[in-house]
Enzyme design. Structure first.
Site, PDB file in Angstrom:
ATOM      1  N   HIS A  47       0.851  -1.193   0.000  1.00 18.08           N
ATOM      2  CA  HIS A  47       0.000   0.000   0.000  1.00 18.08           C
ATOM      3  C   HIS A  47       0.882   1.236   0.000  1.00 18.08           C
ATOM      4  CE1 HIS A  47       0.819   0.419   4.336  1.00 18.08           C
ATOM      5  NE2 HIS A  47       0.592  -0.882   4.405  1.00 18.08           N
ATOM      6  N   ASP A  48       0.260   2.419   0.156  1.00 20.33           N
ATOM      7  CA  ASP A  48       1.010   3.660  -0.037  1.00 20.33           C
ATOM      8  C   ASP A  48       2.138   3.829   0.969  1.00 20.33           C
ATOM      9  OD1 ASP A  48      -0.810   3.989   2.018  1.00 20.33           O
ATOM     10  OD2 ASP A  48      -1.500   5.964   1.393  1.00 20.33           O
ATOM     11  N   THR A  49       1.879   3.570   2.244  1.00 19.70           N
ATOM     12  CA  THR A  49       2.930   3.763   3.245  1.00 19.70           C
ATOM     13  C   THR A  49       4.075   2.786   3.029  1.00 19.70           C
ATOM     14  OG1 THR A  49       1.306   4.550   4.850  1.00 19.70           O
ATOM     15  CG2 THR A  49       3.439   3.866   5.712  1.00 19.70           C
ATOM     16  N   THR A  72      -1.526  14.049   6.184  1.00 15.17           N
ATOM     17  CA  THR A  72      -2.689  14.217   7.054  1.00 15.17           C
ATOM     18  C   THR A  72      -2.493  13.411   8.329  1.00 15.17           C
ATOM     19  OG1 THR A  72      -4.117  14.501   5.131  1.00 15.17           O
ATOM     20  CG2 THR A  72      -5.185  13.975   7.226  1.00 15.17           C
ATOM     21  N   GLY A 101       4.231  14.518   1.613  1.00 16.74           N
ATOM     22  CA  GLY A 101       3.930  15.936   1.436  1.00 16.74           C
ATOM     23  C   GLY A 101       4.479  16.826   2.526  1.00 16.74           C
TER      24      GLY A 101
END
Length: 288
Positions: free
Chosen positions: A45-47, A68, A211
């Protein structure tokens, strides 16, 4: 599985990062006009993909996937499962080449994003510039406190927390922003200290990816608070990790160490050295 009446036969096979799982399906080939392009499993996944892209050149580092939500952790060769990790809600997640992501979920920029929605979507750069006018260490909050999970008005929730703890109330926008950034940096120190105790590593460097790596003010606060040298970048770590795991699968990189070396040599990192240690140590005592 025994408790719910299932066996391993009820599940598909294990697929590891970097494993070729097949090629594009015939339907996708027709739609795209592409051929039998290999499909490579990335880091889940993204992490997972973002952490694979941490441009570290050694093993004595921690990472902070900053957005976030913030995810701070380290890589280990074995899971760390004990009473401390259970009590602190620290997770063990499978990573690249059999590594484990030992990490903690932290609130992150959620507080500021909720305030920003109430302020009319002001740009981040304008908000960071606004914060420079605030007084340091004026009010100290815990960003992971339940009161900040999903209040109807985040700005008011922060002010009420200051009031309830007999601290000066963050009344202006710049004071709110400064309060959020300082408190996140203090929370990062708390979690980094916990990871140091769990693993007996000094963790002298902290790689900030995602980000939040572009937030120079917060990155400097994080270096000041933790005492670690902070390396910021890449901001698009998820995409880079995804691509590089595919590169590793095709033999363009021999393993995660070489993959990270390639990333380190290919992107520009911003370095933040710790400053103002005495002031931050005093603030941390108040935070605790």
């Amino acid at each position: 599985l025994d408790a719910i009446g299932l066996t391993e036969k009820n599940f598909g096979r294990f697929v590891y990062p970097g494993e070729k799982v097949g090629v594009l399906s015939k339907g996708v080939q027709r739609i795209t006009g592409l051929g039998e392009i290999p499909v490579i499993a990335v880091a889940g996944h993204d992490t997972g993909s973002a952490v694979a892209a941490v441009p570290a050149l050694g093993e004595n580092f921690a990472y902070l996937s900053s957005g976030t939500w913030s995810l701070m952790g380290i890589e280990t060769k074995e899971p760390v499962i004990n009473a401390a990790t259970e009590e602190l809600n620290i997770t063990n997640e499978g990573g690249v080449e059999g590594t484990i992501r030992l990490l903690k979920n932290i609130c992150g920029m959620w507080l500021l994003e909720r305030c920003r929605a109430e302020w009319g979507e002001t740009s981040y750069m304008e908000l960071i510039n606004d914060a420079q006018a605030a007084e340091p260490f004026r009010s100290i909050i815990n960003p992971d406190a339940p009161v900040f999970a999903n209040p109807s008005n985040m700005e008011e929730a922060i002010r009420q927390c200051c009031k309830d703890t007999d601290q000066p109330i963050a009344s202006t926008r710049s004071e709110i922003i400064w309060c959020i950034f300082e408190r996140l940096a203090l929370r990062y120190r708390e979690i980094l200290d916990i990871l140091r105790r769990l693993t007996s590593r000094s963790l002298s460097s902290l790689h900030v990816i995602g980000g939040g790596s572009r937030n120079n003010l917060l990155n400097q606060f994080t270096a000041n608070s933790t005492g670690a040298v902070v390396y910021a970048g890449p901001s698009e770590a998820t995409a880079i990790g995804n691509v590089m795991i595919q590169a590793m699968a095709t033999g363009a990189a021999s393993g995660i160490a070489e993959m990270r070396k390639i990333i380190n040599e290919s992107i520009s990192l911003t370095t933040f050295e710790p400053k103002d240690k005495t002031e931050w140590d005093e603030a941390y005592k108040v935070y605790l």
